[in-house]
Write a protein that holds these residues in place. Sequence first.
Motif, PDB file in Angstrom:
ATOM      1  N   UNK A 212       0.826  -1.213   0.000  1.00 51.15           N
ATOM      2  CA  UNK A 212       0.000   0.000   0.000  1.00 51.15           C
ATOM      3  C   UNK A 212       0.855   1.255   0.000  1.00 51.15           C
ATOM      4  N   UNK A 213       1.929   1.256   0.777  1.00 52.27           N
ATOM      5  CA  UNK A 213       2.685   2.476   1.012  1.00 52.27           C
ATOM      6  C   UNK A 213       3.802   2.728  -0.003  1.00 52.27           C
ATOM      7  N   UNK A 214       4.512   1.667  -0.398  1.00 47.83           N
ATOM      8  CA  UNK A 214       5.752   1.879  -1.141  1.00 47.83           C
ATOM      9  C   UNK A 214       5.729   1.385  -2.579  1.00 47.83           C
ATOM     10  N   UNK A 215       4.777   0.543  -2.949  1.00 53.17           N
ATOM     11  CA  UNK A 215       4.696   0.107  -4.347  1.00 53.17           C
ATOM     12  C   UNK A 215       4.192   1.266  -5.194  1.00 53.17           C
ATOM     13  N   UNK A 216       4.791   1.508  -6.358  1.00 57.14           N
ATOM     14  CA  UNK A 216       4.356   2.632  -7.187  1.00 57.14           C
ATOM     15  C   UNK A 216       2.912   2.471  -7.628  1.00 57.14           C
ATOM     16  N   UNK A 217       2.140   3.531  -7.499  1.00 60.47           N
ATOM     17  CA  UNK A 217       0.727   3.474  -7.852  1.00 60.47           C
ATOM     18  C   UNK A 217       0.571   3.139  -9.334  1.00 60.47           C
ATOM     19  N   UNK A 218      -0.207   2.113  -9.627  1.00 53.39           N
ATOM     20  CA  UNK A 218      -0.461   1.735 -11.006  1.00 53.39           C
ATOM     21  C   UNK A 218       0.704   1.081 -11.706  1.00 53.39           C
ATOM     22  N   UNK A 219       1.812   0.837 -10.980  1.00 63.56           N
ATOM     23  CA  UNK A 219       3.007   0.326 -11.635  1.00 63.56           C
ATOM     24  C   UNK A 219       3.057  -1.176 -11.792  1.00 63.56           C
ATOM     25  N   UNK A 220       2.251  -1.890 -11.032  1.00 59.01           N
ATOM     26  CA  UNK A 220       2.342  -3.350 -11.069  1.00 59.01           C
ATOM     27  C   UNK A 220       1.928  -3.919 -12.419  1.00 59.01           C
ATOM     28  N   UNK A 221       0.792  -3.468 -12.939  1.00 66.33           N
ATOM     29  CA  UNK A 221       0.285  -4.035 -14.189  1.00 66.33           C
ATOM     30  C   UNK A 221       1.259  -3.822 -15.343  1.00 66.33           C
ATOM     31  N   UNK A 222       1.828  -2.611 -15.457  1.00 64.09           N
ATOM     32  CA  UNK A 222       2.744  -2.343 -16.563  1.00 64.09           C
ATOM     33  C   UNK A 222       4.034  -3.146 -16.416  1.00 64.09           C
ATOM     34  N   UNK A 223       4.514  -3.298 -15.186  1.00 68.34           N
ATOM     35  CA  UNK A 223       5.728  -4.084 -14.957  1.00 68.34           C
ATOM     36  C   UNK A 223       5.502  -5.541 -15.327  1.00 68.34           C
ATOM     37  N   UNK A 224       4.388  -6.091 -14.893  1.00 69.18           N
ATOM     38  CA  UNK A 224       4.070  -7.488 -15.191  1.00 69.18           C
ATOM     39  C   UNK A 224       3.913  -7.690 -16.693  1.00 69.18           C
ATOM     40  N   UNK A 225       3.224  -6.776 -17.358  1.00 66.28           N
ATOM     41  CA  UNK A 225       3.022  -6.905 -18.806  1.00 66.28           C
ATOM     42  C   UNK A 225       4.348  -6.845 -19.556  1.00 66.28           C
TER      43      UNK A 225
ATOM     44  N   UNK B 275      15.764 -18.364 -17.546  1.00 59.76           N
ATOM     45  CA  UNK B 275      15.596 -17.710 -18.839  1.00 59.76           C
ATOM     46  C   UNK B 275      15.629 -16.196 -18.691  1.00 59.76           C
ATOM     47  N   UNK B 276      15.137 -15.706 -17.548  1.00 60.01           N
ATOM     48  CA  UNK B 276      15.050 -14.266 -17.320  1.00 60.01           C
ATOM     49  C   UNK B 276      15.241 -13.993 -15.835  1.00 60.01           C
ATOM     50  N   UNK B 277      16.145 -13.083 -15.517  1.00 59.41           N
ATOM     51  CA  UNK B 277      16.362 -12.621 -14.147  1.00 59.41           C
ATOM     52  C   UNK B 277      15.999 -11.143 -14.120  1.00 59.41           C
ATOM     53  N   UNK B 278      15.209 -10.721 -13.135  1.00 60.37           N
ATOM     54  CA  UNK B 278      14.818  -9.310 -13.089  1.00 60.37           C
ATOM     55  C   UNK B 278      14.869  -8.784 -11.664  1.00 60.37           C
ATOM     56  N   UNK B 279      15.064  -7.465 -11.562  1.00 57.01           N
ATOM     57  CA  UNK B 279      15.045  -6.766 -10.280  1.00 57.01           C
ATOM     58  C   UNK B 279      14.332  -5.442 -10.522  1.00 57.01           C
ATOM     59  N   UNK B 280      13.269  -5.171  -9.752  1.00 58.06           N
ATOM     60  CA  UNK B 280      12.367  -4.058 -10.064  1.00 58.06           C
ATOM     61  C   UNK B 280      12.171  -3.144  -8.857  1.00 58.06           C
ATOM     62  N   UNK B 281      11.463  -2.040  -9.120  1.00 59.19           N
ATOM     63  CA  UNK B 281      11.069  -1.088  -8.083  1.00 59.19           C
ATOM     64  C   UNK B 281      12.274  -0.458  -7.384  1.00 59.19           C
ATOM     65  N   UNK B 282      13.359  -0.247  -8.147  1.00 61.61           N
ATOM     66  CA  UNK B 282      14.546   0.410  -7.596  1.00 61.61           C
ATOM     67  C   UNK B 282      15.364  -0.450  -6.663  1.00 61.61           C
ATOM     68  N   UNK B 283      15.050  -1.743  -6.574  1.00 64.16           N
ATOM     69  CA  UNK B 283      15.726  -2.611  -5.609  1.00 64.16           C
ATOM     70  C   UNK B 283      17.207  -2.771  -5.917  1.00 64.16           C
ATOM     71  N   UNK B 284      17.585  -2.757  -7.198  1.00 64.51           N
ATOM     72  CA  UNK B 284      18.999  -2.878  -7.535  1.00 64.51           C
ATOM     73  C   UNK B 284      19.811  -1.770  -6.863  1.00 64.51           C
ATOM     74  N   UNK B 285      19.266  -0.557  -6.807  1.00 68.41           N
ATOM     75  CA  UNK B 285      19.990   0.578  -6.235  1.00 68.41           C
ATOM     76  C   UNK B 285      20.163   0.463  -4.725  1.00 68.41           C
ATOM     77  N   UNK B 286      19.437  -0.473  -4.076  1.00 67.43           N
ATOM     78  CA  UNK B 286      19.639  -0.673  -2.642  1.00 67.43           C
ATOM     79  C   UNK B 286      20.952  -1.399  -2.356  1.00 67.43           C
TER      80      UNK B 286
END
Length: 255
Positions: free
Chosen positions: A24-37, A114-125
């Motif tokens: 609720x607090x930290x996930x980008x608003x509306x960002x989940x659907x576009x990231x998943x797609x 096949x695919x490795x991903x890191x999202x929501x700015x987590x790499x920068x942590x």
Amino acid sequence: MPPARTPVPPPEAAYTRFASQYDDWFAPAGGTDTTVAFLASLAKEAPPGPLLELGIGTGRIALPLAEEGLAVHGIDSSPQMVARLRAKPGGREIPVTMGNFAAEPAEDERGTYALVYVANGTFAEITTQADQLACFAGAARRLRPGGLFVLDAHLPEALATVSSGTRPVNNSSQDFVLCTRSIHPAKQHYVSDYVVLDGDQLRHVRVTFRYASPGELDLMAAAAGLRLRHRAGGWSGVPFKDSSSYHVSVYELPA
């Protein structure tokens, strides 16, 4: 020879204390659907095999990908965040390794994904260049030939234009969350300080990030044996251009 260097795990992010409210607090608003797609489409271009999320957390991205019929695995260092994942429908079916995703992969992980991903700015942590390099190297070792490594990041130039000041954070629960960001060029860090009204208490959350230019990331990728395949201006897939403040970079392990 000196002993092999073990990447320093990032300190457990303070916001994991609020794991139950993280989405609720930290996930980008509306960002989940576009990231998943974006990732689901990219998985069709990758070789056959499972996906791996670095910093899987509460499963905000992994669970919808699994609902698309994709096999998704994860790595995370926070028991609290993974407990939230396990509590969600389908969360117990996703294999998760507890640990630091910048560390050397185990032998049975190599050439698996096949695919490795890191999202929501987590790499920068990952707050040192050496450990970010180790993350690239670990991702490359986990990939199958022709596999893809995907990460997102802010552009340093864009960060510099919003280096100070406080802004409200839009969140799905409509709770009171403020964020102050400060830039520390000497360490190539930016720090986000959150003030959260949790019930009748104000709580402070501080998260430190290491920013890197696209050029520096490309050099890290090359050092790991990866090459840039595509760079977009966000998870929506918009073109990357001079006005972009953010990017999603897709690297490929040559077959």
